[in-house]
Design an enzyme around this catalytic site. Structure first.
Site, PDB file in Angstrom:
ATOM      1  N   ASN A   1      78.209  57.638  34.661  1.00  0.00           N
ATOM      2  CA  ASN A   1      79.227  57.044  34.023  1.00  0.00           C
ATOM      3  C   ASN A   1      80.509  57.088  34.764  1.00  0.00           C
ATOM      4  O   ASN A   1      81.630  56.567  34.287  1.00  0.00           O
ATOM      5  CB  ASN A   1      79.405  57.094  32.427  1.00  0.00           C
TER       6      ASN A   1
ATOM      7  N   THR B   1      80.305  58.790  27.612  1.00  0.00           N
ATOM      8  CA  THR B   1      79.365  57.862  28.072  1.00  0.00           C
ATOM      9  C   THR B   1      78.825  56.827  27.367  1.00  0.00           C
ATOM     10  O   THR B   1      78.664  56.818  25.945  1.00  0.00           O
ATOM     11  CB  THR B   1      78.256  58.723  29.091  1.00  0.00           C
ATOM     12  N   CYS B   2      78.197  55.718  27.986  1.00  0.00           N
ATOM     13  CA  CYS B   2      77.577  54.638  27.458  1.00  0.00           C
ATOM     14  C   CYS B   2      75.937  55.167  26.911  1.00  0.00           C
ATOM     15  O   CYS B   2      75.216  54.073  26.743  1.00  0.00           O
ATOM     16  CB  CYS B   2      77.624  53.328  28.180  1.00  0.00           C
ATOM     17  N   ASP B   3      75.796  56.320  27.132  1.00  0.00           N
ATOM     18  CA  ASP B   3      74.363  56.663  26.848  1.00  0.00           C
ATOM     19  C   ASP B   3      74.168  57.170  25.291  1.00  0.00           C
ATOM     20  O   ASP B   3      74.867  57.789  24.841  1.00  0.00           O
ATOM     21  CB  ASP B   3      73.903  57.876  27.752  1.00  0.00           C
TER      22      ASP B   3
END
Lengths: 376, 376
Positions: A366, A323-325
């Site tokens: 996401n 994910t972009c986390d």
């Protein structure tokens, strides 16, 4: 990884990420625990993995169940468990859940404060209740904090109050913390419980049940004491603090029963040097903290990894999810190494993921779907 | 809380836990940002909340979209977004996702390493690509760590390599960290990007796009600078470092657009003194870290709370979720206070929960269903 899981992965090559569980291994673990702690009745902690094929097998084996919510009670009843074999083991229960449980025939409830006790007295009158003691969680890799449990003095008052409220003051529970690798933790907790039994006997209340909770560890990356060592410590402590008048003994394993029966199969999306001259490669998998591996928070649970390139030269890596986390990093500080030839498209098997993985998975963070589950 | 949400909660009294989103507020926030940062084109960060009514409204407003996965691209296309208005903004992409995106007409991709660049060159030939720079996340309440981005020197080489691989070296992005409350963070990052533009111009590559990322903060419990302050800092920095030849400017707000448009309505399950003479009351809600409030990890995001008893005398509390997990504590150290008369059955509204809540929610941890969502 059991031979059945190896074979399934080799033959079916299922899309990743997925969880593959060997239900026979669940049975083996159940029997191992029975053999190691013979006086104990096993209440499987449903929260570890509530999948139906697993509950079916445990019902078949005569297991009992520790449920965290009305929905979990319902799962167990649907799988054929009898209400008298289900404990409502969450100290925090909605009134609607207490009512539903009582109507379904559940008569065993935990509490740790007067407010909860009064709810139970009102909506599940006459039930057996047990009080959760706060114990030290030192040694646990996933400690349970100050959120649950009360002091022995308070427990004593509450169990007396339970009697006055028309409930059956049945016993005491504790939880030494999840993935607890110190056998001593049980000994200390049992001694505290023994003292409380004695105090209440002096007050005219004879408790009949001691719930040792769960927390029994499984093998991840590091070695841990075997279940027989825990059994021996528990036996010795029970004899020391309860003598020959042993109460009914309950245990609530979740991780121990389901954890080692599961393997997550994932795919490497990217291996990158990140443009630094030094430092580890970064390996990005198609599962991360929000796809189910929530217990890697703080790198607490350090899973064992398998790749098809094992045996080749290895080098240090950081491992992250898809994910972009920025919080979606599995391991950056725990000294993981992986083969230097590892590349995008390779599979990585994450062992010991049968418990506390599928249920932590986010609904669709996401855009990623929850991992698929196979029970074989 | 917007009047529309207040009215909905008062009239419908929906079962808890639930998320109520005012889609008109999403529109207001979108317009506020446009007004505050006029040169920027807004790419909504779908991961913040991918719900269809929200995407529909943003498509209607002419927004563009920052997608983290093929599935998020698909959500946007289904809502009527055009492929040329979608950026595939995850630096970590499966080959299958790159292929699917390319086939759907997506031509804008981010990367931060040579390995990802080569995947894009192969499976999305000729596309516009932009390189993510690693920048300091100091000041961010949800920092994005070392997981993403690369150094300016490495970015320079990679963008030259992009050209050689037949891609269009389009620009540069950075991310100052989510809920970034320091306006200076943007200024520093823009200066670094400006230097990189100049270096590449000297190499014969004229970049045309600067992506400022997201991270714009919203009001939770504490005050924060308004969006106009961010707009002023950004304008000033763009003029200082790019002069009159401004590149195309992109921003990727997620939290800023969706966050304040949502309210979680929850119920108090238990208020307990836990048998201690001292210390706070413990308030247990029917939503916690695994029901969607994942950003309370480390007490990073401190939500504002509303009860029907506000105005009465307050006292200190610890606040926890409904699961049997010791990690499921929202706030223990952040000095929360709640009315002393608060009791089980009361409702608590959790403000600013429109972003990064519904998607973090676990599939069914402890048996609890994901929270219901209402878009009004």
């Amino acid at each position: 990884m059991t031979p059945k899981i190896s074979q399934f992965l080799a033959e079916k090559k299922p899309q990743t990420p997925c969880l593959v569980m060997d239900v026979d291994e669940v049975e083996r673990r159940y029997r191992d625990m029975q053999a190691a702690i013979p006086p104990a009745r096993i209440y499987y902690a449903v929260k570890a993995n509530p999948a139906r094929p697993l509950l079916d097998r445990l019902v078949f084996l005569g297991a009992s169940f520790d449920a965290a919510s009305w929905d979990e009670i319902d799962f167990c009843l649907s799988a054929g468990a009898r209400p008298e074999n289900i404990s409502f083991g969450n100290t925090v229960k909605k009134v609607s859940a207490i009512k539903a449980a009582y109507e379904a025939g559940i008569r065993l409830f935990v509490f740790d404060c007067i407010e909860e006790l009064e709810k139970i007295a009102r909506f599940a009158p006459g039930s057996r209740v047990y009080c959760r003691l706060l114990v030290n969680n030192q040694g646990a890799e996933w400690p349970l904090s100050r959120k649950f449990g009360t002091t022995p003095e308070s427990a004593r008052k509450l169990l007396l109050r339970a009697r006055d409220l028309g409930l059956d003051p049945y016993g005491v529970s504790f939880h030494v913390g999840s993935q607890q690798i110190s056998t001593d933790a049980y000994e200390v907790a049992i001694s505290r419980a023994g003292a409380l039994f004695a105090d209440l006997a002096a007050d005219g209340v004879r408790l009949r049940m001691l719930n040792l909770g769960g927390g029994f560890p499984i093998h991840y990356r590091e070695d841990i004491p075997g279940i027989r060592q825990f059994g021996q410590t528990i036996s010795r402590a029970l004899t020391a603090y309860f003598g020959n008048t042993l109460p009914e003994i309950l245990v609530e394993p979740g991780r121990f029963i389901a954890g080692s029966a599961g393997v997550v199969s994932s795919e490497v999306i990217l291996v990158s040097h990140r443009g630094y001259d030094e430092g580890p490669r970064w390996v990005y998998l198609d599962i991360g903290r929000f796809g189910g591996l929530a217990e890697t928070e703080g790198e607490s649970i350090r899973y064992e990894l398998r790749t098809a390139r094992d045996g080749a030269e290895t080098g240090p890596v950081a491992i992250a999810g898809p994910t972009c986390d920025g919080a979606d990093i599995l391991y950056e500080k725990s000294g993981y190494v992986l083969p230097v030839t590892l590349e995008a498209g390779d599979r990585i098997e994450i062992l010991g993921t049968g418990a506390y993985v599928s249920t932590y998975c986010s609904t669709r963070f996401n855009g990623f779907l929850p991992l698929t589950e196979y029970y074989i």
